[in-house]
Design an enzyme around this catalytic site. Structure first.
Site, PDB file in Angstrom:
ATOM      1  N   ASN A   1       0.855  -1.186   0.000  1.00  0.00           N
ATOM      2  CA  ASN A   1       0.000   0.000   0.000  1.00  0.00           C
ATOM      3  C   ASN A   1       0.894   1.240   0.000  1.00  0.00           C
ATOM      4  O   ASN A   1       1.523   1.547   1.004  1.00  0.00           O
ATOM      5  CB  ASN A   1      -0.896  -0.042   1.255  1.00  0.00           C
ATOM      6  CG  ASN A   1      -1.705   1.228   1.423  1.00  0.00           C
ATOM      7  OD1 ASN A   1      -1.783   2.059   0.526  1.00  0.00           O
ATOM      8  ND2 ASN A   1      -2.316   1.376   2.599  1.00  0.00           N
ATOM      9  N   TRP A   2       0.947   1.906  -1.128  1.00  0.00           N
ATOM     10  CA  TRP A   2       1.854   3.043  -1.266  1.00  0.00           C
ATOM     11  C   TRP A   2       1.333   4.312  -0.591  1.00  0.00           C
ATOM     12  O   TRP A   2       2.036   5.314  -0.530  1.00  0.00           O
ATOM     13  CB  TRP A   2       2.132   3.313  -2.758  1.00  0.00           C
ATOM     14  CG  TRP A   2       2.832   2.189  -3.474  1.00  0.00           C
ATOM     15  CD1 TRP A   2       3.285   1.005  -2.919  1.00  0.00           C
ATOM     16  CD2 TRP A   2       3.173   2.123  -4.863  1.00  0.00           C
ATOM     17  NE1 TRP A   2       3.877   0.226  -3.879  1.00  0.00           N
ATOM     18  CE2 TRP A   2       3.828   0.889  -5.091  1.00  0.00           C
ATOM     19  CE3 TRP A   2       2.992   2.998  -5.940  1.00  0.00           C
ATOM     20  CZ2 TRP A   2       4.293   0.507  -6.350  1.00  0.00           C
ATOM     21  CZ3 TRP A   2       3.455   2.616  -7.202  1.00  0.00           C
ATOM     22  CH2 TRP A   2       4.099   1.388  -7.394  1.00  0.00           C
ATOM     23  N   LYS A   3       0.084   4.289  -0.170  1.00  0.00           N
ATOM     24  CA  LYS A   3      -0.533   5.451   0.492  1.00  0.00           C
ATOM     25  C   LYS A   3      -0.361   6.701  -0.379  1.00  0.00           C
ATOM     26  O   LYS A   3      -0.404   6.603  -1.601  1.00  0.00           O
ATOM     27  CB  LYS A   3       0.038   5.617   1.900  1.00  0.00           C
ATOM     28  CG  LYS A   3      -0.079   4.307   2.713  1.00  0.00           C
ATOM     29  CD  LYS A   3       0.191   4.459   4.171  1.00  0.00           C
ATOM     30  CE  LYS A   3       0.068   3.102   4.839  1.00  0.00           C
ATOM     31  NZ  LYS A   3       0.205   3.156   6.289  1.00  0.00           N
TER      32      LYS A   3
ATOM     33  N   HIS B   1      -9.382   1.155   5.269  1.00  0.00           N
ATOM     34  CA  HIS B   1      -8.026   1.253   5.830  1.00  0.00           C
ATOM     35  C   HIS B   1      -8.074   2.156   7.069  1.00  0.00           C
ATOM     36  O   HIS B   1      -8.846   3.109   7.125  1.00  0.00           O
ATOM     37  CB  HIS B   1      -7.050   1.820   4.794  1.00  0.00           C
ATOM     38  CG  HIS B   1      -5.639   1.766   5.277  1.00  0.00           C
ATOM     39  ND1 HIS B   1      -5.111   2.747   6.091  1.00  0.00           N
ATOM     40  CD2 HIS B   1      -4.673   0.835   5.125  1.00  0.00           C
ATOM     41  CE1 HIS B   1      -3.859   2.410   6.395  1.00  0.00           C
ATOM     42  NE2 HIS B   1      -3.574   1.259   5.823  1.00  0.00           N
TER      43      HIS B   1
ATOM     44  N   GLU C   1      -6.362   4.513   8.084  1.00  0.00           N
ATOM     45  CA  GLU C   1      -6.224   5.961   7.870  1.00  0.00           C
ATOM     46  C   GLU C   1      -7.512   6.566   7.320  1.00  0.00           C
ATOM     47  O   GLU C   1      -7.837   7.719   7.599  1.00  0.00           O
ATOM     48  CB  GLU C   1      -5.014   6.223   6.958  1.00  0.00           C
ATOM     49  CG  GLU C   1      -3.713   6.015   7.741  1.00  0.00           C
ATOM     50  CD  GLU C   1      -2.611   5.311   6.974  1.00  0.00           C
ATOM     51  OE1 GLU C   1      -2.624   5.326   5.730  1.00  0.00           O
ATOM     52  OE2 GLU C   1      -1.717   4.729   7.638  1.00  0.00           O
TER      53      GLU C   1
ATOM     54  N   GLU D   1      -4.911  -4.865  10.806  1.00  0.00           N
ATOM     55  CA  GLU D   1      -3.858  -3.865  10.979  1.00  0.00           C
ATOM     56  C   GLU D   1      -4.104  -3.108  12.286  1.00  0.00           C
ATOM     57  O   GLU D   1      -4.892  -2.148  12.307  1.00  0.00           O
ATOM     58  CB  GLU D   1      -3.864  -2.875   9.813  1.00  0.00           C
ATOM     59  CG  GLU D   1      -3.602  -3.503   8.466  1.00  0.00           C
ATOM     60  CD  GLU D   1      -3.079  -2.489   7.447  1.00  0.00           C
ATOM     61  OE1 GLU D   1      -1.966  -2.673   6.972  1.00  0.00           O
ATOM     62  OE2 GLU D   1      -3.781  -1.505   7.159  1.00  0.00           O
TER      63      GLU D   1
ATOM     64  N   GLY E   1       2.968   2.326  10.803  1.00  0.00           N
ATOM     65  CA  GLY E   1       3.887   3.443  10.637  1.00  0.00           C
ATOM     66  C   GLY E   1       4.644   3.805  11.907  1.00  0.00           C
ATOM     67  O   GLY E   1       5.271   4.860  11.979  1.00  0.00           O
TER      68      GLY E   1
ATOM     69  N   SER F   1       3.932  -2.030  10.248  1.00  0.00           N
ATOM     70  CA  SER F   1       5.394  -2.065  10.399  1.00  0.00           C
ATOM     71  C   SER F   1       6.012  -3.404   9.967  1.00  0.00           C
ATOM     72  O   SER F   1       6.948  -3.888  10.601  1.00  0.00           O
ATOM     73  CB  SER F   1       5.797  -1.707  11.831  1.00  0.00           C
ATOM     74  OG  SER F   1       5.388  -0.386  12.144  1.00  0.00           O
TER      75      SER F   1
ATOM     76  N   GLY G   1       3.080  -1.156   4.256  1.00  0.00           N
ATOM     77  CA  GLY G   1       3.046   0.275   3.940  1.00  0.00           C
ATOM     78  C   GLY G   1       4.435   0.765   3.571  1.00  0.00           C
ATOM     79  O   GLY G   1       4.923   0.529   2.467  1.00  0.00           O
ATOM     80  N   GLY G   2       5.094   1.413   4.517  1.00  0.00           N
ATOM     81  CA  GLY G   2       6.391   2.062   4.276  1.00  0.00           C
ATOM     82  C   GLY G   2       7.399   1.193   3.534  1.00  0.00           C
ATOM     83  O   GLY G   2       8.070   1.667   2.603  1.00  0.00           O
TER      84      GLY G   2
HETATM   85  P1  13P Z   1       3.328   0.465   7.629  1.00  0.00           P
HETATM   86  O1  13P Z   1       3.833  -0.824   7.024  1.00  0.00           O
HETATM   87  O2  13P Z   1       4.027   1.679   7.111  1.00  0.00           O
HETATM   88  O3  13P Z   1       3.273   0.382   9.117  1.00  0.00           O
HETATM   89  O4  13P Z   1       1.798   0.620   7.136  1.00  0.00           O
HETATM   90  C1  13P Z   1       0.931  -0.443   7.263  1.00  0.00           C
HETATM   91  C2  13P Z   1      -0.292  -0.145   6.516  1.00  0.00           C
HETATM   92  O5  13P Z   1      -1.077   0.695   6.892  1.00  0.00           O
HETATM   93  C3  13P Z   1      -0.540  -0.888   5.265  1.00  0.00           C
HETATM   94  O6  13P Z   1      -1.824  -0.679   4.789  1.00  0.00           O
END
Ligand code: 13P
Length: 253
Positions: free
Chosen positions: A9-11, A97, A99, A169, A175, A215, A236-237
C-alpha cells in the site's frame, strides 16, 4: 491451502515517474518468484493506477486501489466507482483502511457499503480492521474487530465472501515501527477465523486469506508468515523500497 498474499500500500506517496519506476523494480526483483506460490499486489494512488497497470502488465502482479466509493456514478464530486477502477485494470481495492477510518472519518457502515459495491463491480475488496492502542489496552481488541467485521461484511453471503480478503492492521503498529508480535497477530487472526466460521461456515473461514499489516519489514516478514493464520502481509512504508518489498515477497513464499 491458502495462497500467500503480499500487498504493498503506497498510500499518498510517489509521483508519475517514481510510481512507474517502483512498479518496474518490483516486477524485476520478484521475477524469480513463482506467481503460483504467492499473490502480489501493488496499491498506488488513484492517479498513477493506469501507469502502474501498464508497468506490471504480463508480470502476474496485480494492482489495487486504496479506496472506492459505493455509488456507481453520479454527482459525487471527487469519488471513484468500482466500475472506474475495474476499467483501468484494478483487481483489488482496500476498504476501511485505518487511515480512512481514523484520519478521514469513515464509519463502519460506509466501509460495509464500499465492500458490497466493490464486489458488485467485480473487484476483490481487502477489508481492513484493527484496534487503537487504547482499545487494546482496555482489552477491547476482539470487540472492536468484531464490530468492524460485522459492519464491513454486512449483507455478504458465503459465496460473496470468496471475493474478500481481510487485513488485520492494529492502528498502534501502523507506521510506528512497533510491529505486533507474531503471537499477537496470530491471536487476532485465529479469533477472526473463528468468527467467520460462526457467521458463515468452516469452509468460508478456512478459505479466506487473513493479512497482517503494521510495520512489516524484510526482517520480520518470515516470522509473521510462520503463524498458522497469517496468510499474507499488507505492507506500507517498506513497500516503497523495491528491494525491501521483494524481500518480504520472498519471505512469504
Ligand atoms: P506500515 O507498514 O508503514 O506500518 O503501514 C501499514 C499499513 O497501513 C498498510 O496498509
Amino acid at each position: 491451502m491458502r495462497k500467500p498474499f503480499v500487498a504493498g500500500n503506497w498510500k499518498e506517496n510517489t509521483d508519475s515517474r517514481s510510481s512507474v519506476e517502483l512498479a518496474k523494480a518490483v516486477v524485476a526483483g520478484s521475477a524469480g518468484v513463482a506467481r503460483e506460490k504467492v499473490t502480489v499486489a501493488v496499491i498506488p494512488p488513484f492517479v498513477y493506477l493506469q501507469a502502474v497497470v501498464r508497468a506490471v502488465s504480463a508480470s502476474g502482479i496485480a494492482v489495487g486501489a486504496q479506496d472506492v466509493y459505493f455509488e456507481p456514478k453520479g454527482a459525487f464530486t471527487g469519488e471513484i466507482s468500482p466500475g472506474m477502477l475495474k476499467d483501468v485494470g484494478c483487481t483489488y481495492v482496500l476498504c476501511g483502511h485505518s487511515e480512512r477510518r481514523h484520519v478521514i472519518g469513515e464509519t463502519d457502515a460506509l466501509v460495509g457499503k464500499k465492500v458490497t459495491a466493490a464486489i458488485g463491480g467485480g473487484l476483490l475488496p481487502i477489508l481492513c480492521v484493527g484496534e487503537l492502542l487504547e482499545e487494546r489496552d482496555a482489552g477491547r481488541t476482539e470487540q472492536v474487530v468484531t464490530r468492524q467485521l460485522e459492519a464491513g461484511l454486512a449483507g455478504l453471503n458465503g459465496e460473496k465472501m470468496q471475493a474478500v480478503t481481510i487485513a488485520y492492521e492494529p492502528v498502534w503498529a501502523i507506521g510506528t515501527g512497533r510491529t505486533a508480535t507474531p503471537q499477537q497477530a496470530q491471536e487476532v487472526h485465529a479469533f477472526i477465523r473463528g468468527l467467520l466460521a460462526e457467521k458463515y461456515d468452516k469452509s468460508v473461514a478456512e478459505e479466506i486469506r487473513l493479512l497482517y499489516g503494521g510495520s512489516v519489514k524484510g526482517d520480520n516478514a518470515a516470522d509473521l508468515m510462520r503463524e498458522e493464520d497469517v496468510d499474507g502481509l499488507l505492507v506500507g512504508g517498506a513497500s516503497l523500497k523495491a528491494d525491501e518489498f521483494v524481500r518480504i515477497i520472498q519471505a512469504a513464499v
